[in-house]
Design a protein around this motif. Structure first.
Motif, PDB file in Angstrom:
ATOM      1  N   PRO A 170      -6.339   2.350  -8.740  1.00 10.55           N
ATOM      2  CA  PRO A 170      -4.919   1.720  -8.548  1.00 10.55           C
ATOM      3  C   PRO A 170      -3.982   1.818  -9.646  1.00 10.55           C
ATOM      4  O   PRO A 170      -4.531   2.245 -10.812  1.00 10.55           O
ATOM      5  CB  PRO A 170      -5.583   0.213  -8.683  1.00 10.55           C
ATOM      6  N   SER A 171      -2.820   1.546  -9.358  1.00  8.98           N
ATOM      7  CA  SER A 171      -1.843   1.851 -10.345  1.00  8.98           C
ATOM      8  C   SER A 171      -1.467   0.602 -11.087  1.00  8.98           C
ATOM      9  O   SER A 171      -2.158  -0.545 -11.009  1.00  8.98           O
ATOM     10  CB  SER A 171      -0.407   2.321  -9.769  1.00  8.98           C
TER      11      SER A 171
ATOM     12  N   ASP B  79      -1.513  -8.210  -6.522  1.00 10.01           N
ATOM     13  CA  ASP B  79      -1.871  -6.806  -7.369  1.00 10.01           C
ATOM     14  C   ASP B  79      -3.368  -6.897  -7.515  1.00 10.01           C
ATOM     15  O   ASP B  79      -4.063  -5.639  -7.572  1.00 10.01           O
ATOM     16  CB  ASP B  79      -1.211  -6.897  -8.559  1.00 10.01           C
TER      17      ASP B  79
ATOM     18  N   LEU C 298       0.820  -1.122   0.009  1.00 10.43           N
ATOM     19  CA  LEU C 298      -0.053  -0.057  -0.025  1.00 10.43           C
ATOM     20  C   LEU C 298       0.982   1.312  -0.135  1.00 10.43           C
ATOM     21  O   LEU C 298       0.478   2.162  -0.573  1.00 10.43           O
ATOM     22  CB  LEU C 298      -0.963   0.065   1.389  1.00 10.43           C
TER      23      LEU C 298
ATOM     24  N   GLU D 203       1.744   2.441  -3.480  1.00 12.63           N
ATOM     25  CA  GLU D 203       0.665   2.921  -4.488  1.00 12.63           C
ATOM     26  C   GLU D 203       0.653   4.201  -4.682  1.00 12.63           C
ATOM     27  O   GLU D 203       0.493   5.094  -3.608  1.00 12.63           O
ATOM     28  CB  GLU D 203      -0.567   2.394  -3.982  1.00 12.63           C
TER      29      GLU D 203
ATOM     30  N   ARG E 216      -5.382  -5.798  -4.494  1.00 19.40           N
ATOM     31  CA  ARG E 216      -5.256  -4.623  -3.920  1.00 19.40           C
ATOM     32  C   ARG E 216      -5.617  -3.695  -4.900  1.00 19.40           C
ATOM     33  O   ARG E 216      -6.179  -2.623  -4.396  1.00 19.40           O
ATOM     34  CB  ARG E 216      -3.498  -4.430  -4.080  1.00 19.40           C
ATOM     35  N   GLY E 217      -5.711  -4.070  -6.285  1.00 20.84           N
ATOM     36  CA  GLY E 217      -6.501  -2.901  -7.169  1.00 20.84           C
ATOM     37  C   GLY E 217      -7.784  -2.814  -6.889  1.00 20.84           C
ATOM     38  O   GLY E 217      -8.791  -1.963  -6.771  1.00 20.84           O
TER      39      GLY E 217
ATOM     40  N   LEU F 222      -8.512  -0.798  -3.507  1.00 17.75           N
ATOM     41  CA  LEU F 222      -8.587   0.509  -3.741  1.00 17.75           C
ATOM     42  C   LEU F 222      -9.485   1.170  -4.462  1.00 17.75           C
ATOM     43  O   LEU F 222     -10.301   2.157  -4.424  1.00 17.75           O
ATOM     44  CB  LEU F 222      -7.300   0.858  -4.558  1.00 17.75           C
TER      45      LEU F 222
ATOM     46  N   TYR G 212       3.840  -5.451  -7.516  1.00 13.21           N
ATOM     47  CA  TYR G 212       4.635  -5.461  -6.217  1.00 13.21           C
ATOM     48  C   TYR G 212       5.735  -6.439  -6.109  1.00 13.21           C
ATOM     49  O   TYR G 212       6.880  -6.372  -5.891  1.00 13.21           O
ATOM     50  CB  TYR G 212       3.714  -5.550  -5.165  1.00 13.21           C
TER      51      TYR G 212
ATOM     52  N   LEU H  14       1.268  -1.103 -10.480  1.00 20.25           N
ATOM     53  CA  LEU H  14       2.251  -1.733  -9.764  1.00 20.25           C
ATOM     54  C   LEU H  14       2.037  -3.052  -9.768  1.00 20.25           C
ATOM     55  O   LEU H  14       1.170  -3.628  -9.452  1.00 20.25           O
ATOM     56  CB  LEU H  14       2.058  -0.912  -8.181  1.00 20.25           C
TER      57      LEU H  14
END
Length: 481
Positions: free
Chosen positions: A447-448, A433, A268, A271, A436-437, A440, A452, A450
């Motif tokens: 989200p980017s 990823d 996080l 991000e 996390r996306g 967010l 990770y 990224l």
């Protein structure tokens, strides 16, 4: 089947990072390599593929070696539960809870499993890179030592001593360590490294030569400060009291007194849409926070009392009234419920303690520890998740009818009716990823792209390049025996 040990003049001088970099450098030379730390003290643990737990640093080092984390890589792990006592994990399993004096009596019996684990690793790899703990200069703790010179001499592993010039006094650190070591321990040391230099290293040429003259040890280099270390999973809670990022989504994390598995937060922090603030003791949770994350803890009941002592319970309830979101992970999840029951007194006096009351849940502490690696599906979004469980306690209640995730079709965690209060036992979820996306986006943040995991691999490669450029890696690996 050679080995080399990296010891330090003190704690947090960069031993873990240097071992990870040397492991990756050895791997890139075509060697089969494994990390090893006889004894670690950390509440930031990882669950291994053989179903035990080790320090998070050794899991990162295993990644640098291109091999799965195994309990043999950290056969003794101490997890502090109070100022004077720790849970003792041996070869991945809890065997006792001991105060410092009790552990001193237990320690001599732990050399056998330490050497057993080391022998297995040594047979499975061309070279084992060993990390010490604390400092061999703590000669008052030398009797029964298994972490530094006691291990090095028992296993006949040569030692490189690392000093940290960034904290000052590196000449005294290294020369002073040589002075207090007895002759046999000092003979185990084959050289030294100076770590975390800032500026023009030629300005330290005279100091570097002086260390060699006063100790008789060979210098293997001066390693400049490696700023990208912040992008690797952290093990030391000292690194947490900071703010990361400048994104519009504001995430606040109260730093609990026994915070555990805090590398959950690392993805996080990277991000672009997120500003991650670690809230220290005595600080209020900012009123413009969008998400409060209650992290894992080694002692849920002690840290629930700590949370209330800081006034964070009042801040969290005000945050919820303003429409904010809350995510509790592991011990933080347990705190969100109505009651935490400890009938056996596992975390203090036996009895019931009221939780924050944000989810209709009851947690009952039990002595059996849950240790597992997990594949799951995020219930609100359907995104795949990976993580691990490492906790005591069973959580039940009406809020479990609205799960946070599903594990093999079984509900996991809980949500409030409006979805703004979330709890889960799954550590490591943000490293994925896809999840996390999705998470967010659920909070209205973009989200980017990224990746990770790829980013961690790239930093490990850059760390190996850094060591190759600034110290004698070939000489270090050749010093192994």
């Amino acid at each position: 089947m050679r080995a080399l040990m990296i010891q330090g003049t003190g704690s947090n001088v960069g031993k873990s990072l240097l071992v990870a970099g040397l492991c990756r450098a050895a791997l890139r030379r075509g060697l089969s390599v494994a990390p090893f730390k006889p004894q670690n003290m950390s509440n930031n643990a990882a669950v291994t593929e053989d179903g035990g737990e080790i320090g998070r640093a050794q899991a990162l080092q295993a990644l640098a070696c291109g091999r799965a984390a195994h309990t043999d890589m950290n056969p003794v792990l101490l997890k502090p539960e109070s100022e004077t006592g720790s849970q003792v994990i041996v070869q991945g399993r809890r065997v006792a809870t001991a105060r410092a004096r009790e552990y001193a009596r237990l320690k001599p019996r732990l050399l056998a499993p330490v050497l057993e684990s080391f022998a297995r690793l040594r047979q499975a790899a061309d070279i084992v890179i060993v990390e010490g703990a604390g400092s061999p200069a703590e000669v008052n703790l030398r009797a029964g030592d298994i972490a530094n010179m006691g291990f090095a001499r028992a296993a006949d592993v040569p030692v490189i001593l690392v000093g940290d010039i960034d904290r000052g006094g590196v000449i005294a650190q290294i020369v002073g360590t040589r002075v207090v070591l007895d002759a046999a321990d000092a003979a185990q040391v084959v050289g030294f490294l100076v770590n975390r230099f800032r500026g023009d290293p030629s300005l330290f040429d005279d100091g570097y030569a002086l260390i060699g003259q006063r100790t008789g040890w060979r210098g293997f280099g001066v390693v400049p400060y490696f700023a990208d270390a912040a992008r690797l999973p952290a093990e030391d809670a000292l690194d947490l009291r900071r703010t990361a990022g400048t994104g519009p989504l504001r995430v606040a994390v109260p730093v609990l007194s026994r915070i555990a598995n805090f590398d959950d937060l690392d993805p996080l922090a990277q991000e672009p849409a997120v500003t991650l603030g670690m809230i220290g003791a005595g600080q209020a949770i900012p009123g413009d926070t969008d998400l409060v994350i209650l992290p894992g803890t080694k002692s849920t009941l002690a840290d629930l009392a700590w949370l209330r002592a800081q006034g964070w319970d009042i801040d969290i309830h005000a945050h919820v009234r303003r429409g904010g979101h809350v995510l509790g992970i592991c011990g933080g999840y347990q705190m969100l419920g109505r009651i935490i029951r400890d009938p056996l007194g596992l975390e203090g006096a036996a009895g019931d303690v009221p939780g924050l009351g944000l989810l209709d849940l009851v947690t009952t502490m039990r002595p059996d520890k849950h240790l597992s690696r997990v594949d799951a599906v995020h219930a609100p979004s359907g995104a795949p998740m990976t993580g691990y469980e490492i906790h005591i306690g069973e959580t039940t209640g009406e809020a479990r009818c609205r799960p946070f995730a599903h594990v093999a079709g079984v509900p996991e965690g809980a949500l409030s009716a409006n979805g703004r209060i979330m709890g889960s036992y799954l550590h490591g979820m943000f490293a994925g990823d896809a999840f996390r996306g999705a998470f967010l986006r659920q909070l209205g943040a973009a989200p980017s792209t990224l990746d990770y995991g790829a980013g961690v691999e790239a930093v490990l490669d850059a760390l190996a390049d850094h060591l190759e450029a600034h110290c004698d890696v070939a000489g270090l690996l050749a010093a192994a025996r």
